[in-house]
Motif scaffolding. Sequence first.
Motif, PDB file in Angstrom:
ATOM      1  N   ALA A 167     -16.974  -3.823  -3.613  1.00 41.50           N
ATOM      2  CA  ALA A 167     -15.880  -3.853  -2.640  1.00 41.50           C
ATOM      3  C   ALA A 167     -16.332  -3.486  -1.231  1.00 41.50           C
ATOM      4  O   ALA A 167     -15.618  -3.790  -0.264  1.00 41.50           O
ATOM      5  CB  ALA A 167     -14.777  -2.892  -3.095  1.00 41.50           C
ATOM      6  N   LEU A 168     -17.484  -2.845  -1.098  1.00 40.38           N
ATOM      7  CA  LEU A 168     -17.895  -2.330   0.208  1.00 40.38           C
ATOM      8  C   LEU A 168     -17.966  -3.395   1.305  1.00 40.38           C
ATOM      9  O   LEU A 168     -17.463  -3.180   2.414  1.00 40.38           O
ATOM     10  CB  LEU A 168     -19.237  -1.598   0.080  1.00 40.38           C
ATOM     11  N   PRO A 169     -18.570  -4.568   1.054  1.00 37.39           N
ATOM     12  CA  PRO A 169     -18.658  -5.562   2.135  1.00 37.39           C
ATOM     13  C   PRO A 169     -17.305  -6.142   2.553  1.00 37.39           C
ATOM     14  O   PRO A 169     -17.214  -6.815   3.584  1.00 37.39           O
ATOM     15  CB  PRO A 169     -19.549  -6.656   1.526  1.00 37.39           C
ATOM     16  N   PHE A 170     -16.262  -5.895   1.772  1.00 34.79           N
ATOM     17  CA  PHE A 170     -14.959  -6.496   2.044  1.00 34.79           C
ATOM     18  C   PHE A 170     -13.986  -5.535   2.724  1.00 34.79           C
ATOM     19  O   PHE A 170     -12.858  -5.911   3.030  1.00 34.79           O
ATOM     20  CB  PHE A 170     -14.341  -7.007   0.741  1.00 34.79           C
ATOM     21  N   GLY A 171     -14.411  -4.309   2.958  1.00 38.58           N
ATOM     22  CA  GLY A 171     -13.600  -3.377   3.711  1.00 38.58           C
ATOM     23  C   GLY A 171     -12.347  -2.880   3.013  1.00 38.58           C
ATOM     24  O   GLY A 171     -11.356  -2.559   3.680  1.00 38.58           O
ATOM     25  N   LEU A 172     -12.352  -2.793   1.695  1.00 38.47           N
ATOM     26  CA  LEU A 172     -11.176  -2.303   0.979  1.00 38.47           C
ATOM     27  C   LEU A 172     -10.947  -0.820   1.267  1.00 38.47           C
ATOM     28  O   LEU A 172     -11.899  -0.043   1.417  1.00 38.47           O
ATOM     29  CB  LEU A 172     -11.328  -2.509  -0.529  1.00 38.47           C
ATOM     30  N   LYS A 173      -9.688  -0.429   1.310  1.00 33.80           N
ATOM     31  CA  LYS A 173      -9.341   0.964   1.576  1.00 33.80           C
ATOM     32  C   LYS A 173      -9.660   1.830   0.358  1.00 33.80           C
ATOM     33  O   LYS A 173      -9.430   1.414  -0.785  1.00 33.80           O
ATOM     34  CB  LYS A 173      -7.853   1.082   1.917  1.00 33.80           C
ATOM     35  N   PRO A 174     -10.153   3.043   0.603  1.00 35.41           N
ATOM     36  CA  PRO A 174     -10.437   3.947  -0.525  1.00 35.41           C
ATOM     37  C   PRO A 174      -9.228   4.180  -1.420  1.00 35.41           C
ATOM     38  O   PRO A 174      -9.372   4.309  -2.636  1.00 35.41           O
ATOM     39  CB  PRO A 174     -10.874   5.240   0.170  1.00 35.41           C
ATOM     40  N   SER A 175      -8.028   4.220  -0.854  1.00 35.07           N
ATOM     41  CA  SER A 175      -6.831   4.454  -1.664  1.00 35.07           C
ATOM     42  C   SER A 175      -6.598   3.322  -2.660  1.00 35.07           C
ATOM     43  O   SER A 175      -6.179   3.559  -3.808  1.00 35.07           O
ATOM     44  CB  SER A 175      -5.602   4.619  -0.759  1.00 35.07           C
ATOM     45  N   ILE A 221      -8.970   1.307  -3.877  1.00 33.45           N
ATOM     46  CA  ILE A 221     -10.039   1.392  -4.868  1.00 33.45           C
ATOM     47  C   ILE A 221      -9.722   2.487  -5.877  1.00 33.45           C
ATOM     48  O   ILE A 221      -9.846   2.301  -7.094  1.00 33.45           O
ATOM     49  CB  ILE A 221     -11.387   1.661  -4.176  1.00 33.45           C
ATOM     50  N   ALA A 222      -9.293   3.647  -5.386  1.00 39.73           N
ATOM     51  CA  ALA A 222      -8.987   4.774  -6.261  1.00 39.73           C
ATOM     52  C   ALA A 222      -7.849   4.440  -7.223  1.00 39.73           C
ATOM     53  O   ALA A 222      -7.890   4.808  -8.403  1.00 39.73           O
ATOM     54  CB  ALA A 222      -8.628   5.999  -5.426  1.00 39.73           C
ATOM     55  N   LYS A 223      -6.844   3.731  -6.740  1.00 40.26           N
ATOM     56  CA  LYS A 223      -5.716   3.361  -7.596  1.00 40.26           C
ATOM     57  C   LYS A 223      -6.187   2.492  -8.758  1.00 40.26           C
ATOM     58  O   LYS A 223      -5.794   2.711  -9.917  1.00 40.26           O
ATOM     59  CB  LYS A 223      -4.660   2.623  -6.788  1.00 40.26           C
ATOM     60  N   ALA A 224      -7.035   1.500  -8.457  1.00 37.07           N
ATOM     61  CA  ALA A 224      -7.545   0.626  -9.519  1.00 37.07           C
ATOM     62  C   ALA A 224      -8.401   1.398 -10.508  1.00 37.07           C
ATOM     63  O   ALA A 224      -8.300   1.204 -11.731  1.00 37.07           O
ATOM     64  CB  ALA A 224      -8.338  -0.520  -8.901  1.00 37.07           C
ATOM     65  N   LEU A 225      -9.241   2.306 -10.018  1.00 35.38           N
ATOM     66  CA  LEU A 225     -10.094   3.087 -10.905  1.00 35.38           C
ATOM     67  C   LEU A 225      -9.278   3.992 -11.822  1.00 35.38           C
ATOM     68  O   LEU A 225      -9.623   4.191 -12.991  1.00 35.38           O
ATOM     69  CB  LEU A 225     -11.058   3.939 -10.078  1.00 35.38           C
ATOM     70  N   PHE A 265     -10.181  -5.608  -6.414  1.00 38.46           N
ATOM     71  CA  PHE A 265      -9.858  -6.592  -5.378  1.00 38.46           C
ATOM     72  C   PHE A 265      -8.367  -6.922  -5.373  1.00 38.46           C
ATOM     73  O   PHE A 265      -7.772  -7.110  -4.309  1.00 38.46           O
ATOM     74  CB  PHE A 265     -10.699  -7.853  -5.565  1.00 38.46           C
ATOM     75  N   THR A 266      -7.769  -6.985  -6.538  1.00 34.46           N
ATOM     76  CA  THR A 266      -6.334  -7.225  -6.601  1.00 34.46           C
ATOM     77  C   THR A 266      -5.570  -6.080  -5.934  1.00 34.46           C
ATOM     78  O   THR A 266      -4.634  -6.305  -5.149  1.00 34.46           O
ATOM     79  CB  THR A 266      -5.882  -7.385  -8.060  1.00 34.46           C
ATOM     80  N   PHE A 307      -6.357  -8.881  -2.303  1.00 37.51           N
ATOM     81  CA  PHE A 307      -7.027 -10.178  -2.347  1.00 37.51           C
ATOM     82  C   PHE A 307      -6.448 -11.039  -3.469  1.00 37.51           C
ATOM     83  O   PHE A 307      -6.110 -10.538  -4.537  1.00 37.51           O
ATOM     84  CB  PHE A 307      -8.525 -10.011  -2.583  1.00 37.51           C
ATOM     85  N   THR A 308      -6.356 -12.343  -3.206  1.00 32.78           N
ATOM     86  CA  THR A 308      -6.068 -13.291  -4.286  1.00 32.78           C
ATOM     87  C   THR A 308      -7.331 -13.370  -5.135  1.00 32.78           C
ATOM     88  O   THR A 308      -8.376 -13.829  -4.662  1.00 32.78           O
ATOM     89  CB  THR A 308      -5.706 -14.671  -3.728  1.00 32.78           C
TER      90      THR A 308
END
Length: 322
Positions: free
Chosen positions: A283-291, A293-297, A122-123, A127-128
Amino acid sequence: MGVLGMARSGVAAAIMGREHGGYPFVSDAADAGKLAAPIKRLQAGGIPFETGGHTDKLLSCDYLVISPGVTLAAPIIVRALDKGIPVFSELEFASWVCQGAIVAITGTNGKTTTTALTGEIFTAGGFTTFVCGNIGRAFTEVASLVPYGGVAVVEVSSFQLETIADFKPRVSVILNVTPDHLDRHGSMENYKKTKYRIAENQTAEDYYIINLEDPELATDKAPTDATRLHFSTRVNDNANTFVRDGYLWTRFEGREQQIIACDEIGIVGPHNLQNAAAAVACALPFGLKPSAIAKALATFPGVEHRLEKAGTVAGVNFINDS
């Protein structure tokens, strides 16, 4: 309001109650000599307290807020309930003032890693984000700070879920259920029912996420109206996050997206792949970009178990208090 226990969550609940116009009274059974640090915080806030046992002062309170380690079988709790005094967990109490979305994560194993990783996702998505609960800071310590549009990612225990009333996360997650704490819950069935409470107040606009690979969740009986999402580390037509051809994928609202190669995920091992799949599902319901998400992972280093060593990992403070 009465607060039982001077652990971090109890003191944080008392301080939050005072900040929001309440008149907290804190009680702990331990001797004052063992409670120097929390007593100092309470005194600084002008909050009355007692140590060395629980007196009838608690029974004059409108309601009680209890720390996770306080059992409902404790004599003072039994007396309070007999008098019709409501008893709430610190989790419930914090949710009353949290203005942002709550992502609540429970399970027998993997809660800490998944909660921390979800916070990183989320960060990275802009997102805050506040990571709290059984991990790091108590929920009551940060609940007032979470803004509209922000997210509180909360690690939740079965003990906290025993005494919720209106707790309603935007997203709830059950990672897995294996026998644990049966001395407190009495049976595996009671333990599962307590875990299911995480979703009981959710509506169709909320999301409830479960592990398709956990045998105890295969016959999921959570009493909830939430929209169900599922995660798996295999190809599965019913999963919203899943693994195919060595990549982690998402499937949501009719669209599939490739997120990251599994061997690029920073935390390794089959159990951590499940944790990663669960975190991505959040993260799916919040519409985060795959990029994002991938960076955090890819960059998340994992956490050391808070019972083994205190420290700071990925910006999250861990302490030896579960």
